[in-house]
Write a protein that holds these residues in place. Structure first.
Motif, PDB file in Angstrom:
ATOM      1  N   ALA A 121      38.307  30.239  43.727  1.00  0.00           N
ATOM      2  CA  ALA A 121      37.812  30.389  45.097  1.00  0.00           C
ATOM      3  C   ALA A 121      36.944  31.637  45.227  1.00  0.00           C
ATOM      4  CB  ALA A 121      38.989  30.456  46.069  1.00  0.00           C
ATOM      5  N   ILE A 122      37.456  32.756  44.710  1.00  0.00           N
ATOM      6  CA  ILE A 122      36.716  34.019  44.820  1.00  0.00           C
ATOM      7  C   ILE A 122      35.415  33.953  44.017  1.00  0.00           C
ATOM      8  CG2 ILE A 122      36.779  36.490  44.273  1.00  0.00           C
ATOM      9  CD1 ILE A 122      39.839  36.345  44.791  1.00  0.00           C
ATOM     10  N   GLY A 123      35.494  33.402  42.805  1.00  0.00           N
ATOM     11  CA  GLY A 123      34.323  33.334  41.937  1.00  0.00           C
ATOM     12  C   GLY A 123      33.240  32.401  42.434  1.00  0.00           C
ATOM     13  N   SER A 124      33.643  31.295  43.049  1.00  0.00           N
ATOM     14  CA  SER A 124      32.654  30.302  43.491  1.00  0.00           C
ATOM     15  C   SER A 124      31.933  30.724  44.771  1.00  0.00           C
ATOM     16  CB  SER A 124      33.324  28.936  43.712  1.00  0.00           C
ATOM     17  OG  SER A 124      34.321  29.023  44.713  1.00  0.00           O
ATOM     18  N   GLY A 125      32.485  31.724  45.493  1.00  0.00           N
ATOM     19  CA  GLY A 125      31.855  32.168  46.728  1.00  0.00           C
ATOM     20  C   GLY A 125      30.551  32.902  46.512  1.00  0.00           C
TER      21      GLY A 125
END
Length: 390
Positions: free
Chosen positions: A253-257
């Motif tokens: 989630a954090i990386g794809s943002g």
């Protein structure tokens, strides 16, 4: 009333505006992150948003009321005894009447006529009020450096409080209570050597207590879920379908943002990959949907509150105001570090909520109460400087 009106002339608008921005942004993200949960559990996509809106509506008057109460009143002996007594009784009631999440063995909530209540959240604030008041009185009497007289009562109350919260197996709250107490002691004005002696004494009390708890309550504290969290912290990718599942999806989630995020409401990980995404994992959803823009609002807002608190503590000449400012600032800061550190695997997951952002009535209302006390300290410090012509 006249003194209150005079004090409100020094109202800290930047602090209040930051609080409102975080509250509104939190409402927005609770709605976005809980839509699927609401539909699946209650056939209502706005279920959690509606409840959180009620919490905010209650919390803002609580904030304003606490801002109007002079912080010096917490130093009165009757007030100190009453606060500590209510805290210990409510924590004791949890062990008898409490309930929680069976899968982690937690037992930290009690039911009241107005809703469910988590006394450990209350305890975080009471410890700050009690410690700051106790050491302020010692400072006024000139007995602060008399180690034997200064150490007994606060260590006993801290040990008892931490022990009761640990019996609930609320590890995150226990850590916060101990660390904010240490911060208040550090801000008390003790000489560094005396501070180290007190910290050593504190751990000499707490470590055996934790050892005894582990001896008799090992299965309740070190549940399968908690052991899984520790293993996932060491290497989440070793347990991708088990204890590491939540952490790995938080990473995704954090990386794809990225910089701009996928767009509000477009999180993929909230669709069943992040358990309870509107509570302690909400920062991952914010990162995924709004990228650095969203995380900057959160970290910038909470960071400003912490900075404001510490700067107030450095400016004031009042020992009690200084300890309150540092204690309350550390509360917001430590809770944020535990939340974000857990979902980024810097530390093990603790289940601690993100201040003013995560869903939760007890947490939001009591953190608003704490911020109201900080507002009173801020107005006091501004008045203090105004009277001196600074």
């Amino acid at each position: 009333m006249k003194n209150v009106k005079k004090l409100y002339q020094h109202f800290d608008y930047p602090l209040f505006i930051t609080y409102i921005i975080l509250a509104l942004f939190g409402l927005l993200m609770v709605y976005s992150s809980s839509m699927i949960q609401g539909l699946n559990k209650f056939d209502d996509s706005t279920y959690y948003f509606s409840k959180q809106l009620k919490h905010v509506i209650i919390a803002i008057p609580v904030f304003l009321i606490m801002a109007a109460i002079p912080h010096r009143h917490y130093k009165e002996k009757k007030a100190m005894i009453a606060m500590v007594a209510v805290m210990l009784l409510s924590l004791g009631a949890v062990l008898i009447f409490g309930f929680g999440k069976e899968e982690v063995g937690s037992k930290s909530w009690i039911r009241t006529p107005v809703g469910n209540f988590q006394p450990s959240e209350f305890a975080k604030i009471i410890i700050i009020l009690y410690f700051s008041s106790f050491f302020a009185k010692k400072n006024e009497k000139g007995t602060l450096e008399q180690f034997n007289k200064s150490i007994g009562p606060p260590l006993f109350i801290l040990g008892l409080t931490a022990g009761l919260v640990m019996l609930e197996t609320d590890v995150g709250a226990t850590l916060i209570i101990v660390f904010v107490a240490m911060t208040v002691i550090l801000a008390s004005g003790l000489r560094f050597k005396s501070f180290l002696r007190m910290i050593v004494a504190m751990f000499l009390v707490l470590i055996p207590m934790i050892g005894i708890l582990l001896l008799f309550k090992r299965q309740s504290i070190l549940t399968g879920s908690r052991q899984g969290r520790l293993m996932a912290f060491m290497d989440p990718f070793k347990y991708p379908e088990g204890s590491g599942f939540q952490i790995i999806n938080s990473f995704l989630a954090i990386g794809s943002g990225g910089l701009t995020g996928l767009g509000l409401g477009k999180s993929v990980q909230k669709l069943g990959y992040l358990p309870e995404p509107h509570t302690d994992m909400i920062f991952a959803v914010i990162s995924e949907e709004l990228g650095i823009f969203g995380t900057t609002i959160v970290l910038g807002g909470i960071g400003f509150i912490v900075f404001r608190a510490f700067s107030l503590g450095l400016k004031t000449k009042s020992p009690q105001a200084r300890m309150l400012a540092f204690g309350l600032g550390s509360l917001f800061g430590i809770q944020t570090v535990l939340n974000i550190g857990g979902l980024t695997s810097v530390i093990p997951l603790t289940g601690v909520t993100l201040p003013f952002i995560s869903y939760g009535g007890t947490s939001f209302i009591l953190l608003s109460l704490a911020l109201g006390i900080l507002m009173n300290v801020s107005m006091f410090v501004k008045k203090e400087q105004s009277d001196k012509g600074v």
